[in-house]
Design a protein around this motif. Sequence first.
Motif, PDB file in Angstrom:
ATOM      1  N   PHE A 143       0.835  -1.208   0.000  1.00  0.00           N
ATOM      2  CA  PHE A 143       0.000   0.000   0.000  1.00  0.00           C
ATOM      3  C   PHE A 143       0.869   1.257   0.000  1.00  0.00           C
ATOM      4  O   PHE A 143       0.615   2.204  -0.738  1.00  0.00           O
ATOM      5  CB  PHE A 143      -0.924   0.041   1.223  1.00  0.00           C
ATOM      6  N   THR A 144       1.896   1.257   0.837  1.00  0.00           N
ATOM      7  CA  THR A 144       2.793   2.407   0.925  1.00  0.00           C
ATOM      8  C   THR A 144       3.499   2.638  -0.406  1.00  0.00           C
ATOM      9  O   THR A 144       3.590   3.771  -0.884  1.00  0.00           O
ATOM     10  CB  THR A 144       3.822   2.205   2.054  1.00  0.00           C
ATOM     11  N   LEU A 145       3.975   1.566  -1.002  1.00  0.00           N
ATOM     12  CA  LEU A 145       4.664   1.679  -2.285  1.00  0.00           C
ATOM     13  C   LEU A 145       3.721   2.186  -3.369  1.00  0.00           C
ATOM     14  O   LEU A 145       4.111   3.023  -4.196  1.00  0.00           O
ATOM     15  CB  LEU A 145       5.265   0.337  -2.686  1.00  0.00           C
ATOM     16  N   ALA A 146       2.481   1.728  -3.380  1.00  0.00           N
ATOM     17  CA  ALA A 146       1.505   2.208  -4.362  1.00  0.00           C
ATOM     18  C   ALA A 146       1.285   3.712  -4.214  1.00  0.00           C
ATOM     19  O   ALA A 146       1.226   4.444  -5.208  1.00  0.00           O
ATOM     20  CB  ALA A 146       0.182   1.454  -4.206  1.00  0.00           C
ATOM     21  N   ILE A 186      -2.527  -6.086  -5.724  1.00  0.00           N
ATOM     22  CA  ILE A 186      -3.525  -5.236  -5.075  1.00  0.00           C
ATOM     23  C   ILE A 186      -4.500  -4.754  -6.140  1.00  0.00           C
ATOM     24  O   ILE A 186      -4.096  -4.106  -7.105  1.00  0.00           O
ATOM     25  CB  ILE A 186      -2.886  -4.013  -4.401  1.00  0.00           C
ATOM     26  N   THR A 187      -5.754  -5.069  -5.969  1.00  0.00           N
ATOM     27  CA  THR A 187      -6.790  -4.542  -6.848  1.00  0.00           C
ATOM     28  C   THR A 187      -7.240  -3.210  -6.269  1.00  0.00           C
ATOM     29  O   THR A 187      -7.547  -3.114  -5.080  1.00  0.00           O
ATOM     30  CB  THR A 187      -7.981  -5.514  -6.936  1.00  0.00           C
ATOM     31  N   VAL A 188      -7.228  -2.170  -7.107  1.00  0.00           N
ATOM     32  CA  VAL A 188      -7.621  -0.835  -6.659  1.00  0.00           C
ATOM     33  C   VAL A 188      -8.645  -0.258  -7.618  1.00  0.00           C
ATOM     34  O   VAL A 188      -8.599  -0.503  -8.822  1.00  0.00           O
ATOM     35  CB  VAL A 188      -6.408   0.135  -6.579  1.00  0.00           C
ATOM     36  N   PHE A 245      -2.319  -3.768  -9.307  1.00  0.00           N
ATOM     37  CA  PHE A 245      -0.905  -3.480  -9.172  1.00  0.00           C
ATOM     38  C   PHE A 245      -0.230  -4.778  -8.734  1.00  0.00           C
ATOM     39  O   PHE A 245      -0.579  -5.343  -7.698  1.00  0.00           O
ATOM     40  CB  PHE A 245      -0.650  -2.400  -8.126  1.00  0.00           C
ATOM     41  N   VAL A 246       0.742  -5.228  -9.513  1.00  0.00           N
ATOM     42  CA  VAL A 246       1.453  -6.472  -9.210  1.00  0.00           C
ATOM     43  C   VAL A 246       2.858  -6.117  -8.732  1.00  0.00           C
ATOM     44  O   VAL A 246       3.628  -5.492  -9.462  1.00  0.00           O
ATOM     45  CB  VAL A 246       1.518  -7.387 -10.452  1.00  0.00           C
TER      46      VAL A 246
END
Length: 147
Positions: free
Chosen positions: A44-47, A102-104, A125-126
């Motif tokens: 999450f932080t990286l996204a 992560i599906t956003v 996001f993979v």
Amino acid sequence: MHLRREILIFRNFAIFLLITLLVSCGSKEVKPVSEDSKITQEAFTLAEIVIDAYINDNRATLESNFTKDGYRELITDIKIFDSAELTFTPTWVEIEDSVVSITVSWKGTWTVSGEKKEERGVAVFVFEERPLKLSHVLKENPFRQPE
């Protein structure tokens, strides 16, 4: 005299109940954070870092947080814009071996030559490697906007 005795008994019972409640709730057992939770928080932080770098056109930060192939793909997809606002809401996380997906759902507004364009979509996001790096953006890639 009889009433005073009942009040005293009630007061003692209330004090006993309060002390029991405080003692039973007073233990501060802290459960350790699971490894999956740590990995999810890192993703999450990286996204957020990647989205902020994209909005601010910070290519160095983008490059350092993508895999080499992922960055190469990103650079070919990025469109020119004057300014952008991009928000995302994580909806699902999958962790398989060393891959975190992560599906956003995202919503963006881009200004291009004074004209505002709004888009929204769902992306995956993979993340791969350790420490995590973004390797692919699947489905409706917000970095391919505005179209």
